[in-house]
Scaffold this motif. Structure first.
Motif, PDB file in Angstrom:
ATOM      1  N   VAL A  68       0.833  -1.205   0.000  1.00 40.42           N
ATOM      2  CA  VAL A  68       0.000   0.000   0.000  1.00 40.42           C
ATOM      3  C   VAL A  68       0.867   1.255   0.000  1.00 40.42           C
ATOM      4  O   VAL A  68       0.615   2.204  -0.756  1.00 40.42           O
ATOM      5  N   VAL A  69       1.903   1.262   0.837  1.00 39.91           N
ATOM      6  CA  VAL A  69       2.797   2.423   0.899  1.00 39.91           C
ATOM      7  C   VAL A  69       3.473   2.656  -0.445  1.00 39.91           C
ATOM      8  O   VAL A  69       3.524   3.789  -0.950  1.00 39.91           O
ATOM      9  N   TYR A  70       3.979   1.594  -1.035  1.00 43.27           N
ATOM     10  CA  TYR A  70       4.662   1.726  -2.318  1.00 43.27           C
ATOM     11  C   TYR A  70       3.704   2.184  -3.419  1.00 43.27           C
ATOM     12  O   TYR A  70       4.016   3.102  -4.190  1.00 43.27           O
ATOM     13  N   ALA A  71       2.533   1.562  -3.499  1.00 44.94           N
ATOM     14  CA  ALA A  71       1.579   1.896  -4.553  1.00 44.94           C
ATOM     15  C   ALA A  71       1.063   3.323  -4.400  1.00 44.94           C
ATOM     16  O   ALA A  71       1.030   4.091  -5.376  1.00 44.94           O
ATOM     17  N   VAL A  72       0.668   3.694  -3.188  1.00 46.41           N
ATOM     18  CA  VAL A  72       0.094   5.021  -2.970  1.00 46.41           C
ATOM     19  C   VAL A  72       1.131   6.119  -3.164  1.00 46.41           C
ATOM     20  O   VAL A  72       0.893   7.111  -3.868  1.00 46.41           O
ATOM     21  N   SER A  73       2.303   5.961  -2.547  1.00 48.42           N
ATOM     22  CA  SER A  73       3.315   7.011  -2.627  1.00 48.42           C
ATOM     23  C   SER A  73       3.828   7.195  -4.050  1.00 48.42           C
ATOM     24  O   SER A  73       3.949   8.328  -4.543  1.00 48.42           O
ATOM     25  N   SER A  74       4.119   6.096  -4.745  1.00 47.10           N
ATOM     26  CA  SER A  74       4.635   6.219  -6.109  1.00 47.10           C
ATOM     27  C   SER A  74       3.571   6.752  -7.062  1.00 47.10           C
ATOM     28  O   SER A  74       3.875   7.544  -7.963  1.00 47.10           O
ATOM     29  N   THR A  75       2.318   6.367  -6.865  1.00 52.99           N
ATOM     30  CA  THR A  75       1.239   6.848  -7.728  1.00 52.99           C
ATOM     31  C   THR A  75       0.975   8.327  -7.504  1.00 52.99           C
ATOM     32  O   THR A  75       0.872   9.104  -8.466  1.00 52.99           O
ATOM     33  N   VAL A  76       0.862   8.736  -6.252  1.00 48.87           N
ATOM     34  CA  VAL A  76       0.570  10.143  -5.944  1.00 48.87           C
ATOM     35  C   VAL A  76       1.725  11.043  -6.385  1.00 48.87           C
ATOM     36  O   VAL A  76       1.511  12.103  -6.983  1.00 48.87           O
ATOM     37  N   LEU A  77       2.954  10.634  -6.099  1.00 50.45           N
ATOM     38  CA  LEU A  77       4.100  11.448  -6.507  1.00 50.45           C
ATOM     39  C   LEU A  77       4.226  11.509  -8.029  1.00 50.45           C
ATOM     40  O   LEU A  77       4.560  12.567  -8.586  1.00 50.45           O
ATOM     41  N   SER A  78       3.960  10.403  -8.719  1.00 48.43           N
ATOM     42  CA  SER A  78       3.980  10.416 -10.185  1.00 48.43           C
ATOM     43  C   SER A  78       2.928  11.381 -10.718  1.00 48.43           C
ATOM     44  O   SER A  78       3.176  12.120 -11.685  1.00 48.43           O
ATOM     45  N   LEU A  79       1.761  11.388 -10.084  1.00 48.94           N
ATOM     46  CA  LEU A  79       0.696  12.303 -10.493  1.00 48.94           C
ATOM     47  C   LEU A  79       1.111  13.756 -10.280  1.00 48.94           C
ATOM     48  O   LEU A  79       0.918  14.603 -11.160  1.00 48.94           O
ATOM     49  N   LEU A  80       1.687  14.059  -9.117  1.00 44.35           N
ATOM     50  CA  LEU A  80       2.087  15.426  -8.821  1.00 44.35           C
ATOM     51  C   LEU A  80       3.203  15.894  -9.755  1.00 44.35           C
ATOM     52  O   LEU A  80       3.171  17.038 -10.258  1.00 44.35           O
ATOM     53  N   VAL A  81       4.197  15.038  -9.990  1.00 43.99           N
ATOM     54  CA  VAL A  81       5.280  15.393 -10.906  1.00 43.99           C
ATOM     55  C   VAL A  81       4.738  15.581 -12.313  1.00 43.99           C
ATOM     56  O   VAL A  81       5.061  16.569 -12.995  1.00 43.99           O
ATOM     57  N   ILE A 212      -8.677   8.526 -13.289  1.00 46.66           N
ATOM     58  CA  ILE A 212      -8.260   7.379 -14.087  1.00 46.66           C
ATOM     59  C   ILE A 212      -6.794   7.048 -13.817  1.00 46.66           C
ATOM     60  O   ILE A 212      -6.411   5.878 -13.689  1.00 46.66           O
ATOM     61  N   ILE A 213      -5.948   8.067 -13.738  1.00 50.49           N
ATOM     62  CA  ILE A 213      -4.522   7.851 -13.454  1.00 50.49           C
ATOM     63  C   ILE A 213      -4.349   7.178 -12.102  1.00 50.49           C
ATOM     64  O   ILE A 213      -3.563   6.231 -11.952  1.00 50.49           O
ATOM     65  N   LEU A 214      -5.079   7.659 -11.099  1.00 49.32           N
ATOM     66  CA  LEU A 214      -4.959   7.078  -9.763  1.00 49.32           C
ATOM     67  C   LEU A 214      -5.360   5.607  -9.758  1.00 49.32           C
ATOM     68  O   LEU A 214      -4.704   4.781  -9.115  1.00 49.32           O
ATOM     69  N   LEU A 215      -6.414   5.268 -10.480  1.00 48.84           N
ATOM     70  CA  LEU A 215      -6.860   3.875 -10.505  1.00 48.84           C
ATOM     71  C   LEU A 215      -5.877   2.996 -11.271  1.00 48.84           C
ATOM     72  O   LEU A 215      -5.366   2.003 -10.743  1.00 48.84           O
ATOM     73  N   VAL A 216      -5.604   3.373 -12.525  1.00 46.62           N
ATOM     74  CA  VAL A 216      -4.770   2.531 -13.385  1.00 46.62           C
ATOM     75  C   VAL A 216      -3.347   2.440 -12.844  1.00 46.62           C
ATOM     76  O   VAL A 216      -2.780   1.349 -12.694  1.00 46.62           O
ATOM     77  N   ARG A 217      -2.753   3.584 -12.542  1.00 45.73           N
ATOM     78  CA  ARG A 217      -1.377   3.577 -12.049  1.00 45.73           C
ATOM     79  C   ARG A 217      -1.289   2.913 -10.678  1.00 45.73           C
ATOM     80  O   ARG A 217      -0.305   2.226 -10.368  1.00 45.73           O
ATOM     81  N   GLY A 218      -2.316   3.122  -9.839  1.00 45.74           N
ATOM     82  CA  GLY A 218      -2.310   2.501  -8.521  1.00 45.74           C
ATOM     83  C   GLY A 218      -2.333   0.985  -8.597  1.00 45.74           C
ATOM     84  O   GLY A 218      -1.616   0.300  -7.873  1.00 45.74           O
ATOM     85  N   ILE A 219      -3.165   0.439  -9.497  1.00 41.26           N
ATOM     86  CA  ILE A 219      -3.223  -1.019  -9.672  1.00 41.26           C
ATOM     87  C   ILE A 219      -1.898  -1.529 -10.203  1.00 41.26           C
ATOM     88  O   ILE A 219      -1.370  -2.555  -9.743  1.00 41.26           O
ATOM     89  N   TRP A 220      -1.330  -0.838 -11.172  1.00 40.64           N
ATOM     90  CA  TRP A 220      -0.039  -1.267 -11.731  1.00 40.64           C
ATOM     91  C   TRP A 220       1.046  -1.294 -10.662  1.00 40.64           C
ATOM     92  O   TRP A 220       1.825  -2.241 -10.576  1.00 40.64           O
ATOM     93  N   MET A 221       1.095  -0.245  -9.852  1.00 43.28           N
ATOM     94  CA  MET A 221       2.161  -0.173  -8.855  1.00 43.28           C
ATOM     95  C   MET A 221       1.933  -1.164  -7.718  1.00 43.28           C
ATOM     96  O   MET A 221       2.882  -1.681  -7.134  1.00 43.28           O
ATOM     97  N   PHE A 222       0.687  -1.445  -7.390  1.00 38.93           N
ATOM     98  CA  PHE A 222       0.402  -2.447  -6.366  1.00 38.93           C
ATOM     99  C   PHE A 222       0.884  -3.820  -6.812  1.00 38.93           C
ATOM    100  O   PHE A 222       1.338  -4.636  -5.999  1.00 38.93           O
ATOM    101  N   ASN A 223       0.779  -4.079  -8.121  1.00 39.51           N
ATOM    102  CA  ASN A 223       1.222  -5.358  -8.674  1.00 39.51           C
ATOM    103  C   ASN A 223       2.665  -5.339  -9.150  1.00 39.51           C
ATOM    104  O   ASN A 223       3.150  -6.360  -9.662  1.00 39.51           O
ATOM    105  N   LYS A 224       3.350  -4.228  -8.993  1.00 41.00           N
ATOM    106  CA  LYS A 224       4.691  -4.085  -9.561  1.00 41.00           C
ATOM    107  C   LYS A 224       5.675  -5.022  -8.867  1.00 41.00           C
ATOM    108  O   LYS A 224       5.747  -5.101  -7.641  1.00 41.00           O
ATOM    109  N   PHE A 225       6.452  -5.699  -9.672  1.00 36.84           N
ATOM    110  CA  PHE A 225       7.419  -6.671  -9.152  1.00 36.84           C
ATOM    111  C   PHE A 225       8.854  -6.330  -9.535  1.00 36.84           C
ATOM    112  O   PHE A 225       9.762  -6.386  -8.704  1.00 36.84           O
ATOM    113  N   ASP A 226       9.075  -5.957 -10.791  1.00 30.60           N
ATOM    114  CA  ASP A 226      10.432  -5.900 -11.323  1.00 30.60           C
ATOM    115  C   ASP A 226      11.296  -4.833 -10.666  1.00 30.60           C
ATOM    116  O   ASP A 226      12.465  -5.082 -10.353  1.00 30.60           O
ATOM    117  N   ILE A 227      10.753  -3.636 -10.423  1.00 31.19           N
ATOM    118  CA  ILE A 227      11.571  -2.557  -9.863  1.00 31.19           C
ATOM    119  C   ILE A 227      12.095  -2.933  -8.479  1.00 31.19           C
ATOM    120  O   ILE A 227      13.284  -2.769  -8.179  1.00 31.19           O
TER     121      ILE A 227
END
Length: 290
Positions: A68-81, A212-227
């Motif tokens: 949750v921390v990784y998905a929320v923080s990376s998604t919100v910061l990506s949105l703000l940037v 839409i960005i929050l939903l799509v990017r949030g799901i992607w980052m929650f499932n993110k493995f490679d990074i």
């Protein structure tokens, strides 16, 4: 059967069959595997025992929290940037076209290259960031960001934001360029400040895209493995062990395929629940249509 119904049926059946094969069947198969203790070998049916073991395990709350921390923080910061850079480029400032072109490169770079680059930048011995921070007196000694409990998760988040911030940038920039400039002109005539124009004109027009960005990017980052896997392998001391990393550990380190598929099933149900609540609460498709 009239021609219209025939065409509708002729279109629906192949599409439904395609999604059943490539979407529904794999999901049902994976969920079925989670009900066995060893799905790849001499499997025996255990029902929901795998789910119970995962949910009651000591580490599950920590892995869920890390996700949750990784998905929320990376998604919100990506949105703000992305939003900040999109606002700058939309003002048609000098160098805006060059910035727009450069923004696509982080997204195109392979994840492995991105991690190598950030590991070099944040390296305690050769990293330029540590050298400058020590030189400017911000740090007394270099920090091994990816290997320190306090800084491992922020380091992974920074690398993720650098790579995926362009996703939000291009979506928001396209939406900004669709706003009628006359709206801002009228606001200026009526004496509105820059902040008031952003609040009353820009933000309402961007709301659908932001959702839409929050939903799509949030799901992607929650499932993110490679990074995370390439940068920290879930360490140090499980500080960056998220649910996808834990699925990998269960399957390939502990050879617990039943537990791994059960945990993957739990992730699926969690994200499905979030998506249902999200669409019922915000209805982003109506925002985009408007």
């Amino acid at each position: 059967m009239d021609e219209r119904r025939f065409l509708l049926l002729a279109t629906f059946v192949p599409v439904a069959g395609f999604f059943a094969v490539v979407w529904l069947a794999p999901i049902l198969y994976a969920l079925g595997m989670s009900l066995f203790d060893n799905p790849t070998g001499a499997a025996s049916f255990v029902g929901v025992a795998n789910y119970a073991d995962i949910l009651t395990s000591v580490g599950f709350p920590k892995y869920l929290w890390n996700s949750v921390v990784y998905a929320v923080s990376s998604t919100v910061l990506s949105l703000l940037v992305g939003l900040g850079l999109a606002l700058v480029v939309n003002q048609q400032v000098r160098g805006g076209n060059a910035l727009r072109t450069l923004m696509i490169f982080p997204y195109l770079l392979p994840t492995l290259v991105v991690i190598f680059m950030w590991k070099f930048i944040l390296d305690p011995n050769l990293g330029v960031l540590n050298q400058y921070l020590v030189q400017w007196g911000v740090l007394e000694s270099p920090i091994a960001f990816f290997s320190t409990l306090q800084w491992a998760m922020p380091a992974v988040v920074v690398a993720s934001v650098w790579k995926f911030g362009s996703f939000a940038f291009f979506i928001l920039l396209a939406r900004l360029q669709a706003i009628d400039p006359n709206l801002y002109e009228r606001a200026r005539v009526e004496g509105a400040s820059t902040w008031q124009s952003f609040r009353d004109i820009t933000l309402p027009h961007l709301r659908g895209a932001i959702l839409i960005i929050l939903l799509v990017r949030g799901i992607w980052m929650f499932n993110k493995f490679d990074i995370i896997f390439l940068s920290t392998r879930g360490g140090p001391l499980e500080a960056t062990t998220t649910l996808p990393i834990r699925v990998y550990q269960l399957a390939f380190s502990e050879v617990n395929f039943g537990g791994a598929t059960a945990l993957a099933g739990i992730m699926f149900f969690l994200l499905a629940l979030v998506a249902v609540v999200y669409f019922r609460a915000f209805e982003p498709e109506k925002e985009v249509a408007n």
